[in-house]
Scaffold this active site. Structure first.
Site, PDB file in Angstrom:
ATOM      1  N   CYS A   1      37.169  21.911  31.881  1.00 39.44           N
ATOM      2  CA  CYS A   1      37.048  21.269  30.563  1.00 39.44           C
ATOM      3  C   CYS A   1      38.373  20.704  30.060  1.00 39.44           C
ATOM      4  O   CYS A   1      38.403  19.906  29.133  1.00 39.44           O
ATOM      5  CB  CYS A   1      36.492  22.259  29.547  1.00 39.44           C
ATOM      6  SG  CYS A   1      34.827  22.775  29.953  1.00 39.44           S
TER       7      CYS A   1
ATOM      8  N   HIS B   1      38.106  19.470  22.590  1.00 40.95           N
ATOM      9  CA  HIS B   1      37.025  19.556  23.581  1.00 40.95           C
ATOM     10  C   HIS B   1      35.801  20.177  22.902  1.00 40.95           C
ATOM     11  O   HIS B   1      35.909  21.202  22.223  1.00 40.95           O
ATOM     12  CB  HIS B   1      37.492  20.427  24.754  1.00 40.95           C
ATOM     13  CG  HIS B   1      36.372  20.898  25.619  1.00 40.95           C
ATOM     14  ND1 HIS B   1      35.475  20.027  26.190  1.00 40.95           N
ATOM     15  CD2 HIS B   1      35.988  22.158  25.986  1.00 40.95           C
ATOM     16  CE1 HIS B   1      34.591  20.738  26.887  1.00 40.95           C
ATOM     17  NE2 HIS B   1      34.871  22.021  26.774  1.00 40.95           N
TER      18      HIS B   1
ATOM     19  N   ASN C   1      28.133  20.065  25.608  1.00 42.51           N
ATOM     20  CA  ASN C   1      29.435  20.159  26.276  1.00 42.51           C
ATOM     21  C   ASN C   1      29.360  19.364  27.587  1.00 42.51           C
ATOM     22  O   ASN C   1      28.688  19.781  28.526  1.00 42.51           O
ATOM     23  CB  ASN C   1      29.747  21.636  26.541  1.00 42.51           C
ATOM     24  CG  ASN C   1      31.075  21.855  27.251  1.00 42.51           C
ATOM     25  OD1 ASN C   1      31.649  20.914  27.797  1.00 42.51           O
ATOM     26  ND2 ASN C   1      31.545  23.087  27.271  1.00 42.51           N
TER      27      ASN C   1
HETATM   28  O1  UT7 Z   1      33.795  24.539  27.745  1.00 41.00           O
HETATM   29  C1  UT7 Z   1      34.799  25.476  27.912  1.00 41.00           C
HETATM   30  C2  UT7 Z   1      34.371  26.806  28.195  1.00 41.00           C
HETATM   31  N1  UT7 Z   1      33.163  27.281  27.582  1.00 41.00           N
HETATM   32  C3  UT7 Z   1      33.125  27.688  26.299  1.00 41.00           C
HETATM   33  O2  UT7 Z   1      34.018  27.509  25.543  1.00 41.00           O
HETATM   34  C4  UT7 Z   1      31.900  28.483  25.886  1.00 41.00           C
HETATM   35  C5  UT7 Z   1      32.314  29.733  25.165  1.00 41.00           C
HETATM   36  N2  UT7 Z   1      31.234  30.596  24.808  1.00 41.00           N
HETATM   37  C6  UT7 Z   1      30.216  30.271  23.948  1.00 41.00           C
HETATM   38  O3  UT7 Z   1      30.141  29.149  23.495  1.00 41.00           O
HETATM   39  C7  UT7 Z   1      29.269  31.336  23.528  1.00 41.00           C
HETATM   40  O4  UT7 Z   1      29.747  32.594  23.961  1.00 41.00           O
HETATM   41  C8  UT7 Z   1      27.802  31.133  24.043  1.00 41.00           C
HETATM   42  C9  UT7 Z   1      27.183  29.934  23.352  1.00 41.00           C
HETATM   43  C10 UT7 Z   1      27.805  30.946  25.535  1.00 41.00           C
HETATM   44  C11 UT7 Z   1      26.980  32.367  23.700  1.00 41.00           C
HETATM   45  O5  UT7 Z   1      27.004  32.608  22.317  1.00 41.00           O
HETATM   46  P1  UT7 Z   1      27.398  34.042  21.742  1.00 41.00           P
HETATM   47  O6  UT7 Z   1      27.320  33.944  20.289  1.00 41.00           O
HETATM   48  O7  UT7 Z   1      28.712  34.447  22.334  1.00 41.00           O
HETATM   49  O8  UT7 Z   1      26.221  34.954  22.290  1.00 41.00           O
HETATM   50  P2  UT7 Z   1      26.321  36.283  23.137  1.00 41.00           P
HETATM   51  O9  UT7 Z   1      26.575  35.964  24.574  1.00 41.00           O
HETATM   52  O10 UT7 Z   1      27.211  37.260  22.451  1.00 41.00           O
HETATM   53  O11 UT7 Z   1      24.829  36.811  23.004  1.00 41.00           O
HETATM   54  C12 UT7 Z   1      24.328  37.306  21.742  1.00 41.00           C
HETATM   55  C13 UT7 Z   1      22.852  37.564  21.916  1.00 41.00           C
HETATM   56  C14 UT7 Z   1      22.500  38.358  23.163  1.00 41.00           C
HETATM   57  O12 UT7 Z   1      21.387  39.186  22.876  1.00 41.00           O
HETATM   58  P3  UT7 Z   1      21.579  40.747  22.542  1.00 41.00           P
HETATM   59  O13 UT7 Z   1      22.266  41.335  23.739  1.00 41.00           O
HETATM   60  O14 UT7 Z   1      22.411  40.799  21.311  1.00 41.00           O
HETATM   61  O15 UT7 Z   1      20.185  41.202  22.359  1.00 41.00           O
HETATM   62  C15 UT7 Z   1      22.076  37.292  24.141  1.00 41.00           C
HETATM   63  O16 UT7 Z   1      21.194  37.787  25.114  1.00 41.00           O
HETATM   64  O17 UT7 Z   1      22.168  36.307  22.022  1.00 41.00           O
HETATM   65  C16 UT7 Z   1      21.387  36.321  23.220  1.00 41.00           C
HETATM   66  N3  UT7 Z   1      21.345  34.960  23.746  1.00 41.00           N
HETATM   67  C17 UT7 Z   1      20.446  34.064  23.355  1.00 41.00           C
HETATM   68  N4  UT7 Z   1      19.420  34.145  22.479  1.00 41.00           N
HETATM   69  C18 UT7 Z   1      18.674  33.036  22.307  1.00 41.00           C
HETATM   70  C19 UT7 Z   1      22.172  34.383  24.660  1.00 41.00           C
HETATM   71  N5  UT7 Z   1      21.802  33.129  24.853  1.00 41.00           N
HETATM   72  C20 UT7 Z   1      20.723  32.903  24.083  1.00 41.00           C
HETATM   73  C21 UT7 Z   1      19.918  31.780  23.854  1.00 41.00           C
HETATM   74  N6  UT7 Z   1      18.903  31.897  22.961  1.00 41.00           N
HETATM   75  N7  UT7 Z   1      20.102  30.611  24.487  1.00 41.00           N
END
Ligand code: UT7
Length: 332
Positions: A116, A256, A286
């Protein structure tokens, strides 16, 4: 020190027609529009559905439009740099394919692998070629068919990424406009949190790697999120302090487009007001190395000669960086 700086003299973007909305993703994985919008700021992304076309096609469309817009003869292009994590093939480079497709037969061309951060790496490198005085027209084109490496059964990654390409033309400027400073970093501590497990020389493609779904993006989102906020804010602050820039006299932060919450936290940490942050993640998601030039393309009509811009990115590796640019033209 050289007086020649590398100014952006044109920008263009290309996104495929097909839209993949959050509603459609709801039918593919266990997710919902409300979660995606509130956690990422993304409403839709573009997908290149044609199986016979890939990143070089996207990049070629962006560069062809750029050459037309800037009235540039492809034979006058000296260099094409293509940051991408989704090259058409491991070799030859995608930059090489784009150069051939647009008729830039006098150019040399190469890809950059910095995930990225590819565009900030690319523009910093391109600027060095111009500053030598030897190269007069250099194109940096971020081009990504992210849909080719995304697992559409994995809700943690398939909601984030989209396809697209953005390109800029850089030319010499001796009036103080252009790329004025940059800072780039990398740290292999990040390799376990964001990578593609197979397909390289360590783990060539095999039945086993395909069965194990190792040709897709693997990401530990929360960890990357934290590193991204601290990486982008610290390096942007460093560039701003070094160049006397503040939240007041900076015209635009061009981050980004990783996740709207990452961008909001980053801007807040460095004291840049939300209305000064370029943002188009809602409609493209993204697009990895293409997000920053796609932002410049979307905001081009609002940019004025003399505007101060800080471009910043964070990505796989980890890699990160920031570039300070004084904008060189008013759009006609
Ligand atoms: O481009 C350069 C590099 N990449 C980035 O910068 C991306 C960085 N990371 C992120 O943008 C975020 O971490 C994500 C968008 C990937 C994930 O969001 P988050 O707020 O960090 O979610 P999380 O991984 O902490 O998950 C929270 C909850 C989990 O459920 P439980 O364990 O709390 O029950 C996940 O299973 O949300 C759940 N979850 C979803 N729920 C509905 C994860 N993905 C989804 C989804 N829809 N698509």
């Amino acid at each position: 020190m050289t007086k020649i700086k590398a100014a952006i003299t044109g920008v263009n973007g290309y996104v495929p027609e097909d839209i993949l909305s959050n509603k459609e993703l709801e039918k593919m994985v266990d997710t919902n529009d409300e979660w995606i919008v509130s956690r990422t700021g993304i409403s839709e992304r573009r997908i290149l559905k044609d199986k016979d076309k890939a990143s070089a096609f996207l990049g070629t469309q962006a560069v062809k439009g750029l050459l037309e817009k800037t009235n540039t003869n492809p034979l006058d292009i000296d260099l094409i740099v293509c940051p991408t994590v989704t090259p058409d093939m491991i070799f030859p480079s995608t930059a090489n394919l784009i150069a051939g497709a647009v008729g830039a037969t006098n150019a040399f061309a190469f890809d950059i692998s910095a995930a990225c951060s590819g565009f900030v790496y690319g523009i910093s490198m391109a600027a060095q070629f111009i500053e030598t005085g030897r190269y007069k027209k250099v194109i940096v084109v971020g081009a990504e068919k992210m849909s080719s490496i995304v697992d559409y059964t994995d809700r943690a990654t398939c909601i984030i990424f989209g396809d697209g390409a953005g390109a800029v033309l850089l030319e010499p400027n001796e009036e103080g406009y252009g790329v004025l400073d940059f800072e780039l970093k990398s740290d292999a501590v990040g390799k376990e949190f964001l990578h593609m497990k197979a397909g390289g020389s360590l783990k060539p493609a095999s039945h086993e790697t395909i069965d194990a779904k190792e040709h897709f993006v693997y990401q530990e989102g929360q960890t990357v999120f934290k590193y991204a906020v601290s990486g982008m804010s610290e390096i942007s602050k460093l560039i701003m302090d070094r160049n006397g820039l503040t939240g007041e006299n900076l015209t635009w932060l061009v981050p980004h487009q990783a996740n709207k919450r990452i961008l909001d936290y980053t801007a807040k940490r460095i004291g840049v007001a939300p209305e000064k942050v370029m943002m188009n993640i809602a409609k493209y998601g993204n697009t990895t190395a293409a997000t920053i030039p796609l932002c410049l393309w979307d905001y081009e009509s609002q940019l004025k000669k003399g505007d101060t811009l800080v471009l910043t990115a964070f990505g796989g590796g980890f890699t990160w960086g920031a570039v300070y640019i004084k904008w060189a033209y008013d759009k006609q």
